[in-house]
Motif scaffolding. Sequence first.
Motif, PDB file in Angstrom:
ATOM      1  N   ARG A   1       0.827  -1.193   0.000  1.00  0.00           N
ATOM      2  CA  ARG A   1       0.000   0.000   0.000  1.00  0.00           C
ATOM      3  C   ARG A   1       0.869   1.253   0.000  1.00  0.00           C
ATOM      4  NH1 ARG A   1      -2.705  -0.917   4.329  1.00  0.00           N
ATOM      5  NH2 ARG A   1      -4.433  -1.993   3.327  1.00  0.00           N
ATOM      6  N   ILE A   2       1.942   1.242   0.758  1.00  0.00           N
ATOM      7  CA  ILE A   2       2.853   2.388   0.833  1.00  0.00           C
ATOM      8  C   ILE A   2       3.488   2.638  -0.522  1.00  0.00           C
ATOM      9  CG2 ILE A   2       5.046   3.202   1.796  1.00  0.00           C
ATOM     10  CD1 ILE A   2       4.270   1.787   4.402  1.00  0.00           C
ATOM     11  N   LYS A   3       3.933   1.575  -1.189  1.00  0.00           N
ATOM     12  CA  LYS A   3       4.555   1.724  -2.499  1.00  0.00           C
ATOM     13  C   LYS A   3       3.570   2.301  -3.509  1.00  0.00           C
ATOM     14  CE  LYS A   3       7.921  -2.025  -1.970  1.00  0.00           C
ATOM     15  NZ  LYS A   3       8.348  -3.355  -2.447  1.00  0.00           N
ATOM     16  N   ARG A   4       2.308   1.830  -3.444  1.00  0.00           N
ATOM     17  CA  ARG A   4       1.302   2.305  -4.382  1.00  0.00           C
ATOM     18  C   ARG A   4       1.054   3.795  -4.188  1.00  0.00           C
ATOM     19  NH1 ARG A   4      -2.813  -0.358  -7.217  1.00  0.00           N
ATOM     20  NH2 ARG A   4      -4.583   0.974  -7.744  1.00  0.00           N
ATOM     21  N   GLN A   5       0.977   4.245  -2.939  1.00  0.00           N
ATOM     22  CA  GLN A   5       0.717   5.643  -2.652  1.00  0.00           C
ATOM     23  C   GLN A   5       1.896   6.537  -3.039  1.00  0.00           C
ATOM     24  OE1 GLN A   5      -0.243   5.436   1.515  1.00  0.00           O
ATOM     25  NE2 GLN A   5      -2.427   5.187   1.139  1.00  0.00           N
ATOM     26  N   SER A   6       3.109   6.006  -2.970  1.00  0.00           N
ATOM     27  CA  SER A   6       4.283   6.824  -3.241  1.00  0.00           C
ATOM     28  C   SER A   6       4.655   6.851  -4.720  1.00  0.00           C
ATOM     29  CB  SER A   6       5.495   6.309  -2.438  1.00  0.00           C
ATOM     30  OG  SER A   6       5.883   5.021  -2.902  1.00  0.00           O
ATOM     31  N   LEU A   7       3.997   6.052  -5.527  1.00  0.00           N
ATOM     32  CA  LEU A   7       4.351   5.969  -6.943  1.00  0.00           C
ATOM     33  C   LEU A   7       4.236   7.310  -7.673  1.00  0.00           C
ATOM     34  CD1 LEU A   7       5.267   4.325  -9.346  1.00  0.00           C
ATOM     35  CD2 LEU A   7       2.903   3.544  -9.671  1.00  0.00           C
ATOM     36  N   PRO A   8       3.141   8.071  -7.527  1.00  0.00           N
ATOM     37  CA  PRO A   8       3.076   9.375  -8.205  1.00  0.00           C
ATOM     38  C   PRO A   8       4.213  10.311  -7.787  1.00  0.00           C
ATOM     39  CG  PRO A   8       0.892   8.713  -7.458  1.00  0.00           C
ATOM     40  CD  PRO A   8       1.865   7.749  -6.853  1.00  0.00           C
ATOM     41  N   GLU A   9       4.589  10.276  -6.519  1.00  0.00           N
ATOM     42  CA  GLU A   9       5.686  11.119  -6.053  1.00  0.00           C
ATOM     43  C   GLU A   9       7.010  10.680  -6.674  1.00  0.00           C
ATOM     44  OE1 GLU A   9       3.766  11.978  -1.612  1.00  0.00           O
ATOM     45  OE2 GLU A   9       5.778  11.132  -1.821  1.00  0.00           O
ATOM     46  N   THR A  10       7.194   9.361  -6.765  1.00  0.00           N
ATOM     47  CA  THR A  10       8.410   8.839  -7.385  1.00  0.00           C
ATOM     48  C   THR A  10       8.485   9.235  -8.854  1.00  0.00           C
ATOM     49  OG1 THR A  10       8.381   6.932  -5.884  1.00  0.00           O
ATOM     50  CG2 THR A  10       9.739   6.750  -7.854  1.00  0.00           C
ATOM     51  N   LEU A  11       7.362   9.132  -9.544  1.00  0.00           N
ATOM     52  CA  LEU A  11       7.303   9.538 -10.943  1.00  0.00           C
ATOM     53  C   LEU A  11       7.563  11.031 -11.093  1.00  0.00           C
ATOM     54  CD1 LEU A  11       4.186   7.545 -12.232  1.00  0.00           C
ATOM     55  CD2 LEU A  11       6.519   7.348 -13.097  1.00  0.00           C
ATOM     56  N   ALA A  12       6.931  11.830 -10.237  1.00  0.00           N
ATOM     57  CA  ALA A  12       7.102  13.286 -10.303  1.00  0.00           C
ATOM     58  C   ALA A  12       8.555  13.668 -10.092  1.00  0.00           C
ATOM     59  CB  ALA A  12       6.216  13.972  -9.264  1.00  0.00           C
ATOM     60  N   GLU A  13       9.228  12.997  -9.152  1.00  0.00           N
ATOM     61  CA  GLU A  13      10.636  13.293  -8.881  1.00  0.00           C
ATOM     62  C   GLU A  13      11.503  12.953 -10.091  1.00  0.00           C
ATOM     63  OE1 GLU A  13      13.922  14.691  -7.008  1.00  0.00           O
ATOM     64  OE2 GLU A  13      11.855  14.832  -6.291  1.00  0.00           O
ATOM     65  N   SER A  14      11.238  11.813 -10.710  1.00  0.00           N
ATOM     66  CA  SER A  14      12.003  11.416 -11.886  1.00  0.00           C
ATOM     67  C   SER A  14      11.765  12.373 -13.047  1.00  0.00           C
ATOM     68  CB  SER A  14      11.620   9.993 -12.302  1.00  0.00           C
ATOM     69  OG  SER A  14      12.296   9.620 -13.483  1.00  0.00           O
ATOM     70  N   LEU A  15      10.514  12.710 -13.299  1.00  0.00           N
ATOM     71  CA  LEU A  15      10.187  13.626 -14.394  1.00  0.00           C
ATOM     72  C   LEU A  15      10.716  15.028 -14.122  1.00  0.00           C
ATOM     73  CD1 LEU A  15       6.521  12.438 -15.063  1.00  0.00           C
ATOM     74  CD2 LEU A  15       8.484  12.134 -16.584  1.00  0.00           C
ATOM     75  N   ARG A  16      10.674  15.441 -12.862  1.00  0.00           N
ATOM     76  CA  ARG A  16      11.202  16.756 -12.497  1.00  0.00           C
ATOM     77  C   ARG A  16      12.686  16.859 -12.847  1.00  0.00           C
ATOM     78  NH1 ARG A  16      10.170  16.539  -7.459  1.00  0.00           N
ATOM     79  NH2 ARG A  16       8.132  17.558  -7.597  1.00  0.00           N
ATOM     80  N   GLU A  17      13.441  15.815 -12.518  1.00  0.00           N
ATOM     81  CA  GLU A  17      14.873  15.834 -12.815  1.00  0.00           C
ATOM     82  C   GLU A  17      15.121  15.842 -14.316  1.00  0.00           C
ATOM     83  OE1 GLU A  17      18.800  16.090 -12.793  1.00  0.00           O
ATOM     84  OE2 GLU A  17      17.450  16.465 -11.106  1.00  0.00           O
ATOM     85  N   ARG A  18      14.305  15.137 -15.069  1.00  0.00           N
ATOM     86  CA  ARG A  18      14.482  15.099 -16.525  1.00  0.00           C
ATOM     87  C   ARG A  18      14.159  16.458 -17.160  1.00  0.00           C
ATOM     88  NH1 ARG A  18      11.490   9.726 -18.570  1.00  0.00           N
ATOM     89  NH2 ARG A  18      12.498  10.324 -20.550  1.00  0.00           N
ATOM     90  N   ILE A  19      13.226  17.182 -16.551  1.00  0.00           N
ATOM     91  CA  ILE A  19      12.934  18.536 -17.021  1.00  0.00           C
ATOM     92  C   ILE A  19      14.066  19.474 -16.654  1.00  0.00           C
ATOM     93  CG2 ILE A  19      11.421  20.541 -16.696  1.00  0.00           C
ATOM     94  CD1 ILE A  19       9.099  18.532 -16.293  1.00  0.00           C
ATOM     95  N   LEU A  20      14.537  19.369 -15.415  1.00  0.00           N
ATOM     96  CA  LEU A  20      15.568  20.281 -14.937  1.00  0.00           C
ATOM     97  C   LEU A  20      16.906  20.066 -15.635  1.00  0.00           C
ATOM     98  CD1 LEU A  20      14.827  20.287 -11.083  1.00  0.00           C
ATOM     99  CD2 LEU A  20      14.198  22.006 -12.775  1.00  0.00           C
ATOM    100  N   ASN A  21      17.186  18.808 -16.042  1.00  0.00           N
ATOM    101  CA  ASN A  21      18.471  18.567 -16.712  1.00  0.00           C
ATOM    102  C   ASN A  21      18.397  18.792 -18.221  1.00  0.00           C
ATOM    103  OD1 ASN A  21      17.490  16.223 -17.990  1.00  0.00           O
ATOM    104  ND2 ASN A  21      18.314  14.849 -16.428  1.00  0.00           N
ATOM    105  N   GLY A  22      17.208  19.214 -18.678  1.00  0.00           N
ATOM    106  CA  GLY A  22      17.085  19.570 -20.084  1.00  0.00           C
ATOM    107  C   GLY A  22      16.709  18.442 -21.021  1.00  0.00           C
ATOM    108  N   GLU A  23      16.471  17.239 -20.482  1.00  0.00           N
ATOM    109  CA  GLU A  23      16.076  16.126 -21.348  1.00  0.00           C
ATOM    110  C   GLU A  23      14.735  16.425 -22.024  1.00  0.00           C
ATOM    111  OE1 GLU A  23      14.980  11.362 -21.055  1.00  0.00           O
ATOM    112  OE2 GLU A  23      16.115  12.322 -19.424  1.00  0.00           O
ATOM    113  N   PHE A  24      13.808  16.997 -21.237  1.00  0.00           N
ATOM    114  CA  PHE A  24      12.561  17.509 -21.801  1.00  0.00           C
ATOM    115  C   PHE A  24      12.730  19.015 -21.985  1.00  0.00           C
ATOM    116  CE2 PHE A  24      10.644  13.812 -19.384  1.00  0.00           C
ATOM    117  CZ  PHE A  24      10.417  13.044 -20.524  1.00  0.00           C
ATOM    118  N   LYS A  25      12.598  19.488 -23.206  1.00  0.00           N
ATOM    119  CA  LYS A  25      12.845  20.890 -23.521  1.00  0.00           C
ATOM    120  C   LYS A  25      11.618  21.755 -23.244  1.00  0.00           C
ATOM    121  CE  LYS A  25      16.827  19.590 -25.152  1.00  0.00           C
ATOM    122  NZ  LYS A  25      18.060  19.831 -24.369  1.00  0.00           N
ATOM    123  N   GLU A  26      11.853  23.052 -23.097  1.00  0.00           N
ATOM    124  CA  GLU A  26      10.762  24.001 -22.928  1.00  0.00           C
ATOM    125  C   GLU A  26       9.837  23.938 -24.138  1.00  0.00           C
ATOM    126  OE1 GLU A  26      12.422  27.836 -22.296  1.00  0.00           O
ATOM    127  OE2 GLU A  26      13.210  27.359 -20.320  1.00  0.00           O
ATOM    128  N   GLY A  27       8.528  23.868 -23.872  1.00  0.00           N
ATOM    129  CA  GLY A  27       7.553  23.805 -24.935  1.00  0.00           C
ATOM    130  C   GLY A  27       7.259  22.398 -25.429  1.00  0.00           C
TER     131      GLY A  27
END
Length: 232
Positions: free
Chosen positions: A11-37
């Motif tokens: 149950r804990i893992k299921r609840q934390s999954l969106p946060e884990t995804l958000a953290e991973s995607l946040r880093e990919r945005i911040l490091n420029g892998e996903f570009k503006e726009g």
Amino acid sequence: MSKKQPAPNLRIKRQSLPETLAESLRERILNGEFKEGESLIQETIATEYGVSRMPVREAFKELEASGLITTQIHKGSVVKSIPLEQIAELFDLRALLEPELLERSLPNMTDAHFAATKQLLPQLEAAYLDDDIAQWGKLNWLFHESLYAAADRVQTLAIVQGINIQTDRYIRLQLLLTAGKKEAEVDHRELLKLCESGDVKKAVQFLRKHIQRAGADLVTLLKKKCDKEIQA
């Protein structure tokens, strides 16, 4: 027969999954892998991470709340671009809010507070030395947060953290293209020294100048970069 409940650890893992995804995607945005726009497609992201669309949708909500993506008609979720004047505004806000936090925090700081800050500074400097870009923003924020925590201003601290997240990708660019890492090291050590000395006024003034100079340097760099791209 009662329905079998999932084990607590699942149950804990299921609840934390969106946060884990958000953290991973946040880093990919911040490091420029996903570009503006660039559009972020829920189905594509879900397939890439091997999850359903629901946690991706929740992760997108978190990223939008932090100002990293926005929703556009006919395009869906898009990596947000911040105009130069708004970047300058964000640093103006930092220069208003962070010195106030520091001024309220310093009289309440204990030896334990300073010990925590002193542990973070070498980690941040090591990240600069090793060009560990993914750690720059995180450790820089933790360092500053450790100096503000004793202010006991939860809402203000949350606002300031949100501003730091929005400007993180631009600061990384500045540090990569300039001598900003060395300047940051010197400034952080001087700031900590002033805080430990108990001179609240000087520490607050120094912090304000540190933020204002960083903002001005960043805007200048981004403007030159933009001008070169237009001329190319």
